[in-house]
Design a protein around this motif. Sequence first.
Motif, PDB file in Angstrom:
ATOM      1  N   LEU A 133      14.380   1.813   3.026  1.00  0.00           N
ATOM      2  CA  LEU A 133      13.803   1.787   1.678  1.00  0.00           C
ATOM      3  C   LEU A 133      13.251   0.401   1.364  1.00  0.00           C
ATOM      4  CD1 LEU A 133      15.434   3.366  -1.479  1.00  0.00           C
ATOM      5  CD2 LEU A 133      14.276   1.168  -1.582  1.00  0.00           C
ATOM      6  N   LEU A 134      14.017  -0.640   1.702  1.00  0.00           N
ATOM      7  CA  LEU A 134      13.571  -1.999   1.410  1.00  0.00           C
ATOM      8  C   LEU A 134      12.400  -2.425   2.292  1.00  0.00           C
ATOM      9  CD1 LEU A 134      16.937  -3.875   0.758  1.00  0.00           C
ATOM     10  CD2 LEU A 134      15.269  -3.039  -0.910  1.00  0.00           C
ATOM     11  N   LYS A 135      12.191  -1.713   3.408  1.00  0.00           N
ATOM     12  CA  LYS A 135      11.042  -1.998   4.266  1.00  0.00           C
ATOM     13  C   LYS A 135       9.804  -1.202   3.864  1.00  0.00           C
ATOM     14  CE  LYS A 135      13.665  -3.239   8.425  1.00  0.00           C
ATOM     15  NZ  LYS A 135      13.974  -2.861   9.833  1.00  0.00           N
ATOM     16  N   GLY A 136       9.920  -0.381   2.806  1.00  0.00           N
ATOM     17  CA  GLY A 136       8.760   0.355   2.327  1.00  0.00           C
ATOM     18  C   GLY A 136       8.651   1.772   2.835  1.00  0.00           C
ATOM     19  N   ARG A 150       6.486  -1.877  -4.524  1.00  0.00           N
ATOM     20  CA  ARG A 150       5.327  -1.007  -4.767  1.00  0.00           C
ATOM     21  C   ARG A 150       4.258  -1.192  -3.700  1.00  0.00           C
ATOM     22  NH1 ARG A 150       2.965   1.248  -8.939  1.00  0.00           N
ATOM     23  NH2 ARG A 150       1.125  -0.007  -8.538  1.00  0.00           N
ATOM     24  N   ASP A 151       4.051  -2.429  -3.271  1.00  0.00           N
ATOM     25  CA  ASP A 151       3.020  -2.682  -2.267  1.00  0.00           C
ATOM     26  C   ASP A 151       3.357  -1.980  -0.959  1.00  0.00           C
ATOM     27  OD1 ASP A 151       1.618  -4.240  -4.043  1.00  0.00           O
ATOM     28  OD2 ASP A 151       2.474  -6.132  -3.353  1.00  0.00           O
ATOM     29  N   LEU A 152       4.619  -2.058  -0.547  1.00  0.00           N
ATOM     30  CA  LEU A 152       5.025  -1.425   0.701  1.00  0.00           C
ATOM     31  C   LEU A 152       5.021   0.093   0.581  1.00  0.00           C
ATOM     32  CD1 LEU A 152       7.959  -3.756   1.819  1.00  0.00           C
ATOM     33  CD2 LEU A 152       5.613  -3.722   2.673  1.00  0.00           C
ATOM     34  N   ILE A 153       5.456   0.600  -0.567  1.00  0.00           N
ATOM     35  CA  ILE A 153       5.439   2.046  -0.775  1.00  0.00           C
ATOM     36  C   ILE A 153       4.001   2.558  -0.771  1.00  0.00           C
ATOM     37  CG2 ILE A 153       5.966   3.907  -2.391  1.00  0.00           C
ATOM     38  CD1 ILE A 153       8.430   2.744  -1.037  1.00  0.00           C
ATOM     39  N   GLY A 154       3.115   1.844  -1.445  1.00  0.00           N
ATOM     40  CA  GLY A 154       1.710   2.229  -1.449  1.00  0.00           C
ATOM     41  C   GLY A 154       1.112   2.200  -0.050  1.00  0.00           C
ATOM     42  N   ARG A 155       1.448   1.182   0.715  1.00  0.00           N
ATOM     43  CA  ARG A 155       0.934   1.092   2.075  1.00  0.00           C
ATOM     44  C   ARG A 155       1.461   2.243   2.935  1.00  0.00           C
ATOM     45  NH1 ARG A 155       1.713  -4.261   5.723  1.00  0.00           N
ATOM     46  NH2 ARG A 155       3.851  -3.488   5.766  1.00  0.00           N
ATOM     47  N   HIS A 156       2.720   2.636   2.705  1.00  0.00           N
ATOM     48  CA  HIS A 156       3.299   3.781   3.414  1.00  0.00           C
ATOM     49  C   HIS A 156       2.430   5.022   3.206  1.00  0.00           C
ATOM     50  CE1 HIS A 156       6.523   6.708   4.582  1.00  0.00           C
ATOM     51  NE2 HIS A 156       5.983   7.417   3.607  1.00  0.00           N
ATOM     52  N   GLN A 197      -9.681   3.192  -3.120  1.00  0.00           N
ATOM     53  CA  GLN A 197      -9.151   2.360  -4.199  1.00  0.00           C
ATOM     54  C   GLN A 197      -7.800   1.754  -3.842  1.00  0.00           C
ATOM     55  OE1 GLN A 197      -9.916   3.615  -8.417  1.00  0.00           O
ATOM     56  NE2 GLN A 197     -10.353   5.590  -7.463  1.00  0.00           N
ATOM     57  N   ALA A 198      -7.056   2.437  -2.968  1.00  0.00           N
ATOM     58  CA  ALA A 198      -5.721   1.955  -2.612  1.00  0.00           C
ATOM     59  C   ALA A 198      -5.763   0.790  -1.631  1.00  0.00           C
ATOM     60  CB  ALA A 198      -4.891   3.101  -2.029  1.00  0.00           C
ATOM     61  N   ARG A 199      -6.796   0.741  -0.800  1.00  0.00           N
ATOM     62  CA  ARG A 199      -6.822  -0.283   0.265  1.00  0.00           C
ATOM     63  C   ARG A 199      -6.702  -1.706  -0.281  1.00  0.00           C
ATOM     64  NH1 ARG A 199     -11.061   3.178   2.289  1.00  0.00           N
ATOM     65  NH2 ARG A 199     -10.132   4.652   3.768  1.00  0.00           N
ATOM     66  N   PRO A 200      -7.512  -2.096  -1.257  1.00  0.00           N
ATOM     67  CA  PRO A 200      -7.351  -3.475  -1.747  1.00  0.00           C
ATOM     68  C   PRO A 200      -6.057  -3.687  -2.528  1.00  0.00           C
ATOM     69  CG  PRO A 200      -8.989  -2.282  -3.045  1.00  0.00           C
ATOM     70  CD  PRO A 200      -8.676  -1.423  -1.876  1.00  0.00           C
ATOM     71  N   LEU A 201      -5.464  -2.617  -3.027  1.00  0.00           N
ATOM     72  CA  LEU A 201      -4.218  -2.745  -3.779  1.00  0.00           C
ATOM     73  C   LEU A 201      -3.007  -2.908  -2.878  1.00  0.00           C
ATOM     74  CD1 LEU A 201      -4.714   0.000  -6.541  1.00  0.00           C
ATOM     75  CD2 LEU A 201      -4.973  -2.472  -6.782  1.00  0.00           C
ATOM     76  N   PHE A 202      -3.000  -2.186  -1.749  1.00  0.00           N
ATOM     77  CA  PHE A 202      -1.783  -2.112  -0.951  1.00  0.00           C
ATOM     78  C   PHE A 202      -1.933  -2.569   0.495  1.00  0.00           C
ATOM     79  CE2 PHE A 202      -1.450   1.513  -4.041  1.00  0.00           C
ATOM     80  CZ  PHE A 202      -0.493   0.918  -4.849  1.00  0.00           C
ATOM     81  N   GLU A 203      -3.109  -2.519   1.049  1.00  0.00           N
ATOM     82  CA  GLU A 203      -3.273  -2.818   2.474  1.00  0.00           C
ATOM     83  C   GLU A 203      -2.972  -4.285   2.760  1.00  0.00           C
ATOM     84  OE1 GLU A 203      -2.951  -1.953   5.565  1.00  0.00           O
ATOM     85  OE2 GLU A 203      -4.603  -0.517   5.478  1.00  0.00           O
TER      86      GLU A 203
END
Length: 283
Positions: A98-101, A135-141, A240-246
């Motif tokens: 979970l902590l790793k996303g 949130r960043d790691l979850i979004g990237r997942h 839209q997600a790429r610049p937010l989370f990638e």
Amino acid sequence: MTLRALPSDFSADVVDAIDAALAGIEAEHGATILLAIESGSRAWGFPSPDSDYDCRFVFVRPVAHYLSPWSRRDVIELPLEDELDVNGWDLGKALKLLLKGNAVIIEWLRSPIVYRGDAGLRDALLAFAARFADRDLIGRHYLHLGERQRHAHFGDGKAVAQKKIFYALRPAATLRWLRLHPDQAVAPMHFPTLMAECDPPEAVTVLVDDLLVRKAVTRELGTEPLPPAIAGFIDGEFEQARPLFEGKASPPTDEAREAAEALFREAAMRWDRGRVRPGSGPG
């Protein structure tokens, strides 16, 4: 409080088999199952008549198990049997992932279908996730998951099995939900709820509602090209997600690690199977 929430249309024979499998796991492995839920399409809210049953669980072993210098497996898996798939993670593994996303454990905690579980422990895990999930790691997942599914099933623009649309659509909807809820990291697992809360364009809602209705009553939806409205929705959300989370990644904070350790220790001690410890026997 003990949790149990099963749909009335679940096969009684399969539920009995799952209950028996969970009891057998505890007996054979000396483990305590803290939460056992349904994952996959049934819990996501878009099952087909022939959908498998995917039971997932979180467990702890006796405290003595964790005091060994030898590493031991943190996964328990049963052989696949027809429509039944049962496997689970040690609580420590679940917390670290979970902590790793890895959003899988969050989905387990949000599953509306529960075979058994401790309400206090699930609430504590949900509170932990709400506070410390990145949130960043979850979004990237979800971005990576969705893009893999998009390219695997719809990359060539040809006709595809319509039921596979959900494989990319669910991650896209989750990314939209995260974008529209900038202060939260724990999205709904139940797909109809997720769609309602992410407010998609009406054309997408109409198409998805039709797919859901047809998927619930037929084993096969047939093959067609990806509908343009859904393709646009999926691709637009990924873009839209790429610049937010990638590319965003950071190690867990000391506070998060300490909270995870405290939660793990409390659960392990509470559900210790009571094996005799050194010095506790006669004499």
